[in-house]
Write an enzyme that holds these catalytic residues in place. Structure first.
Site, PDB file in Angstrom:
ATOM      1  N   ILE A  19       0.848  -1.199   0.000  1.00  0.00           N
ATOM      2  CA  ILE A  19       0.000   0.000   0.000  1.00  0.00           C
ATOM      3  C   ILE A  19       0.885   1.252   0.000  1.00  0.00           C
ATOM      4  CG2 ILE A  19      -1.750   1.297   1.319  1.00  0.00           C
ATOM      5  CD1 ILE A  19      -2.975  -1.225   0.378  1.00  0.00           C
ATOM      6  N   ILE A 149      17.116 -14.980   4.011  1.00  0.00           N
ATOM      7  CA  ILE A 149      18.164 -15.573   3.167  1.00  0.00           C
ATOM      8  C   ILE A 149      17.782 -15.467   1.695  1.00  0.00           C
ATOM      9  CG2 ILE A 149      19.304 -17.742   2.537  1.00  0.00           C
ATOM     10  CD1 ILE A 149      19.010 -18.606   5.440  1.00  0.00           C
ATOM     11  N   GLN A 193      15.819  -0.036  14.326  1.00  0.00           N
ATOM     12  CA  GLN A 193      17.276   0.171  14.293  1.00  0.00           C
ATOM     13  C   GLN A 193      17.989  -1.088  13.812  1.00  0.00           C
ATOM     14  OE1 GLN A 193      18.888   1.843  17.988  1.00  0.00           O
ATOM     15  NE2 GLN A 193      16.842   2.539  18.520  1.00  0.00           N
ATOM     16  N   CYS A 380     -16.652 -15.819 -12.769  1.00  0.00           N
ATOM     17  CA  CYS A 380     -15.961 -17.006 -13.265  1.00  0.00           C
ATOM     18  C   CYS A 380     -16.607 -18.262 -12.677  1.00  0.00           C
ATOM     19  CB  CYS A 380     -14.470 -16.922 -12.977  1.00  0.00           C
ATOM     20  SG  CYS A 380     -13.529 -17.996 -14.041  1.00  0.00           S
ATOM     21  N   GLY A 382     -18.349 -18.358 -10.228  1.00  0.00           N
ATOM     22  CA  GLY A 382     -19.697 -17.896  -9.869  1.00  0.00           C
ATOM     23  C   GLY A 382     -20.655 -17.949 -11.047  1.00  0.00           C
ATOM     24  N   HIS A 506     -12.982 -11.986 -14.918  1.00  0.00           N
ATOM     25  CA  HIS A 506     -12.898 -11.390 -13.569  1.00  0.00           C
ATOM     26  C   HIS A 506     -12.949  -9.869 -13.661  1.00  0.00           C
ATOM     27  CE1 HIS A 506     -11.941 -15.038 -11.271  1.00  0.00           C
ATOM     28  NE2 HIS A 506     -11.313 -15.434 -12.362  1.00  0.00           N
ATOM     29  N   GLU A 508     -13.457  -7.797 -11.445  1.00  0.00           N
ATOM     30  CA  GLU A 508     -12.936  -7.123 -10.237  1.00  0.00           C
ATOM     31  C   GLU A 508     -11.533  -6.541 -10.454  1.00  0.00           C
ATOM     32  OE1 GLU A 508     -13.624 -10.361 -10.515  1.00  0.00           O
ATOM     33  OE2 GLU A 508     -12.178 -11.645  -9.452  1.00  0.00           O
TER      34      GLU A 508
HETATM   35  N1  GLN Z   1     -12.367 -23.544 -11.676  1.00  0.00           N
HETATM   36  C1  GLN Z   1     -12.950 -22.865 -12.780  1.00  0.00           C
HETATM   37  C2  GLN Z   1     -12.153 -23.036 -14.062  1.00  0.00           C
HETATM   38  O1  GLN Z   1     -11.020 -23.432 -14.029  1.00  0.00           O
HETATM   39  C3  GLN Z   1     -13.159 -21.397 -12.466  1.00  0.00           C
HETATM   40  C4  GLN Z   1     -11.898 -20.642 -12.320  1.00  0.00           C
HETATM   41  C5  GLN Z   1     -12.089 -19.292 -11.671  1.00  0.00           C
HETATM   42  O2  GLN Z   1     -13.092 -19.052 -11.017  1.00  0.00           O
HETATM   43  N2  GLN Z   1     -11.130 -18.421 -11.834  1.00  0.00           N
HETATM   44  O3  GLN Z   1     -12.633 -22.762 -15.130  1.00  0.00           O
END
Ligand code: GLN
Length: 541
Positions: A19, A149, A193, A380, A382, A506, A508
Site C-alpha cells: 500500500i 536468506i 534500528q 468465473c 460464480g 474477472h 474485479e
Molecule cells: N475452476 C474454474 C475453471 O477453471 C473457475 C476458475 C475461476 O473461477 N477463476 O474454469
C-alpha cells in the site's frame, strides 16, 4: 534517464509495504510524473498461479495474462495503470531464465554464479520495466523482510543499481513497524534500528524510513530514529494504521513524503494535485447506510483471497453512497445449514475458485438468489455455478454440472474446450488475461457497460458448453456477452430478475476507486434498489 525507488521492509512482513508503494506511486502521479511499479517475490515458484490461496492469497491477473502477486492489484487501483508481466518477478523466473540460457550454451565455458549472473538477470528486469513503461520513475518493491536468506540477491541487485545508474537516480525507502508495548504504553524503535543495521550490513543506507504503527508517533521517536538510523528527520515518515487504505497517499503527502521524494530524486518540484483523490476518500469516510452483501466462497476465512472483489464492491458502494457490509459465508456452511445464512443480505457474490469442495453450497446461494429475486454477481466460478443451478431447474434434474466437479455428468453444462483436453501442465496453462467480449444489445450487461466491445481479464480452464445453449436460452438464460466469433459465452444473465449476471472473466481486476466497474456498479445499484430507470432495459427474447 529513469529514476528508481527501491522499497524494502523491516521488522515483520504484512505491514502494508504494498500500500505504501502504491501510495508513493499515486503521489508522484498527482505531480504528473509517470510511474511504473515492479514487485520482486523471493519464492521459487515461477508465479503464484500454482499456489493455494492458503499460501498466497489472491492471484492478481494482468491484462497481458500474467498471474501475479496481489500487491499488483493495489498498484493498479491506486495508480490507475495497467501493469504487465514485467512488473512481477520471482526468484523462480530469474533462475529458470538463467538455466534456460545455460542449456542453450549462452555461458559456454563459464561457471554460473549468483554474483554476477543472478544479480545481472535481476537488474535486467528493472531496466525492462523502465524501457517497456517509459516511466520517469520505477518503484520496485522487494518482497519479504530484510535479512531473509532468499531475498539477499534482490537486495544486492538494488544495491548495485546505485552505482549503475548513479546515486542521484536511486532512492531507498525502508518500511518498518514500531511495535507498541502495552505494559509501558510506548512504541519501540529498536527493531527498526536493527533492521536498518541489517540493510547497512549489505551496503544500503535508507534515505527514507516509513514507520508503520497503530499508535501516534511522537516527535521524540522520530528524532530517535533519525539519529540512530542516520536519516534526515523529515525522512522519518509516520504512517498510522488507517481505516480506509485509500487515505494512505493523502497521509503520506501531508507528512511531506511527496516533496521529499521529488527533492531527493531531483524531479520537477510541482505541487501534487490530490484533490480528486481527497474527494473520493471523504466520500468513503462519511457514515452511510450499510448494505449487506454476501461473498459466498470456499476460502472466505482468508480475506486476502478476495481482495480485488472486496475492493470492487467498496468502489461500487461508494459510488452509490452506501457502506458495504460484507457477510463472508463459507459455502460449506450453506450445505450444512441451508440458505438461512443468506436471509439478511441484499446481494450475493460468488467469486472465482477451483475444485469441488463447497460447490453445492454455492449452488444453494445461486438458487436462493434466483428464487428470491436477490441480486447476484457470479465471477468465473460464480458464473459456472449460476449456469449449473439454472440448468438443474430447466432440465428438472440434479445432475447438470461442470466436468471440473463431475466427469460423469450426463449434462456437462460447463466443460473444457476440446483443444484444452490435451493440456497436461498445470502452471500458466489456463485462459489468461484480456480477451474481447461483444455485448448483446438490450441486455443488462450491455446497459451497464454502455459499450459494444469490452476487454476483460480471464483465469480459468472451463467454459460454458455450447451444446446446451439452445436448451438454456429457451429456458430464459440470456447470453449477453460473447467472444468476437460468438464461440465462447463470456456473460450470461437471467431474464425476469433484478440482476443475476455471471461473467466468465474477472471484472474485479479492472475496478478503480474512482471508476467502479460497471457490472459491480449496477450490481450494487440493484442491491440497494437504486438502479437507474434508464438501466432497466427490456431483455431480448
Ligand atoms: N475452476 C474454474 C475453471 O477453471 C473457475 C476458475 C475461476 O473461477 N477463476 O474454469
Amino acid at each position: 534517464m529513469t529514476k528508481y525507488i527501491f522499497v524494502t521492509g523491516g521488522v515483520v512482513s504484512s505491514v502494508g509495504k504494498g500500500i505504501t508503494v502504491a501510495s508513493i506511486g499515486r503521489i508522484l502521479k498527482s505531480r504528473n510524473i509517470s510511474v511504473s511499479v515492479q514487485k520482486l517475490d523471493p519464492y521459487i515458484n515461477v508465479d503464484p498461479g500454482t499456489m493455494s490461496p492458503y499460501q498466497h492469497g489472491e492471484v492478481f491477473v494482468t491484462q497481458d495474462g500474467a498471474e501475479t502477486d496481489l500487491d499488483l492489484g493495489h498498484y493498479e487501483r491506486f495508480i490507475d495503470v495497467n501493469l504487465t508481466a514485467a512488473s512481477s518477478v520471482t526468484t523462480g523466473q530469474i533462475y529458470s531464465s538463467i538455466i534456460a540460457q545455460e542449456r542453450r550454451g549462452d555461458f559456454l565455458g563459464g561457471t554460473i554464479q549468483v554474483v554476477p549472473h543472478v544479480i545481472n538477470e535481476i537488474k535486467r528486469r528493472f531496466r525492462e520495466v523502465a524501457r517497456e513503461s517509459e516511466a520517469s520513475v520505477v518503484i520496485v518493491e522487494v518482497g519479504g523482510t530484510v535479512g531473509d536468506i532468499e531475498g539477499l540477491p534482490f537486495i544486492e541487485a538494488i544495491r548495485q543499481m546505485r552505482s549503475d545508474v548513479g546515486r542521484e537516480n536511486v532512492l531507498y525507502v525502508h518500511v518498518t513497524l514500531l511495535p507498541y508495548l502495552s505494559s509501558t504504553g510506548e512504541l519501540k524503535t529498536k527493531p527498526t534500528q536493527h533492521s536498518v543495521n541489517e540493510l547497512r550490513r549489505i551496503g544500503i543506507q535508507p534515505d527514507v524510513i516509513v514507520c508503520r504503527s497503530d499508535y501516534p508517533i511522537t516527535d521524540e521517536i522520530r528524532d530517535k530514529i533519525a539519529l540512530f538510523c542516520d536519516v534526515d528527520r523529515r525522512a522519518v515518515v509516520p504512517l498510522l494504521t488507517l481505516p480506509i487504505i485509500y487515505e494512505t497517499p493523502l497521509v503520506l503527502e501531508e507528512a511531506g513524503l511527496g516533496q521529499l521524494v521529488v527533492e531527493m530524486l531531483d524531479l520537477p518540484r510541482l505541487n501534487g494535485d490530490l484533490s480528486e483523490w481527497h474527494t473520493l476518500v471523504e466520500r468513503m469516510k462519511e457514515p452511510k447506510e450499510p448494505l449487506p452483501i454476501a461473498i459466498v466462497g470456499k476460502y472466505v476465512e482468508l480475506r486476502d483471497s478476495y481482495i480485488s472483489v472486496r475492493e470492487a464492491l467498496r468502489h461500487a458502494a461508494a459510488y452509490h453512497n452506501r457502506d458495504i457490509e460484507i457477510h463472508w459465508i463459507r459455502s460449506e456452511d450453506l450445505e450444512r445449514d441451508g440458505d438461512s445464512l443468506l436471509r439478511c443480505v441484499q446481494g450475493i457474490v460468488v467469486p472465482g475458485g477451483f475444485g469441488v469442495r463447497g460447490i453445492e453450497g454455492m449452488v444453494i446461494a445461486a438458487r436462493y438468489a434466483r428464487e428470491n429475486q436477490i441480486p447476484y454477481l457470479g465471477l468465473c466460478l460464480g458464473m459456472h455455478v449460476m449456469v449449473i443451478e439454472y440448468a438443474r431447474q430447466v432440465l428438472n434434474s440434479p445432475e447438470p454440472n461442470s466436468t471440473e466437479f463431475d466427469l460423469e455428468t450426463p449434462y456437462p453444462v460447463i466443460d473444457l474446450l476440446p483443444e484444452q483436453r490435451a493440456v497436461q501442465e498445470k502452471g500458466g496453462t489456463m485462459r489468461l488475461g484480456g480477451y474481447p467480449c461483444h455485448l448483446i444489445k438490450g441486455t443488462r450487461a450491455a446497459s451497464a457497460y454502455g459499450e459494444n466491445v469490452v476487454y476483460e481479464r480471464h483465469r480459468h480452464r472451463f467454459e460454458f458448453n455450447n451444446d446446451f445453449r439452445g436448451t438454456l436460452e429457451r429456458g430464459g438464460l440470456v447470453l449477453s456477452g460473447l467472444s468476437p466469433e460468438g464461440r465462447l459465452v463470456e456473460i450470461s444473465e437471467l431474464r425476469d430478475h433484478p440482476f443475476m449476471v455471471g461473467t466468465q472473466f474477472h471484472p474485479e481486476f479492472r475496478s478503480r476507486p474512482n471508476r467502479p466497474h460497471p457490472l459491480f456498479r449496477d450490481f450494487i445499484g440493484a442491491a440497494s434498489g437504486v438502479l437507474r430507470e434508464g438501466d432497466q432495459h427490456t431483455l431480448p427474447l
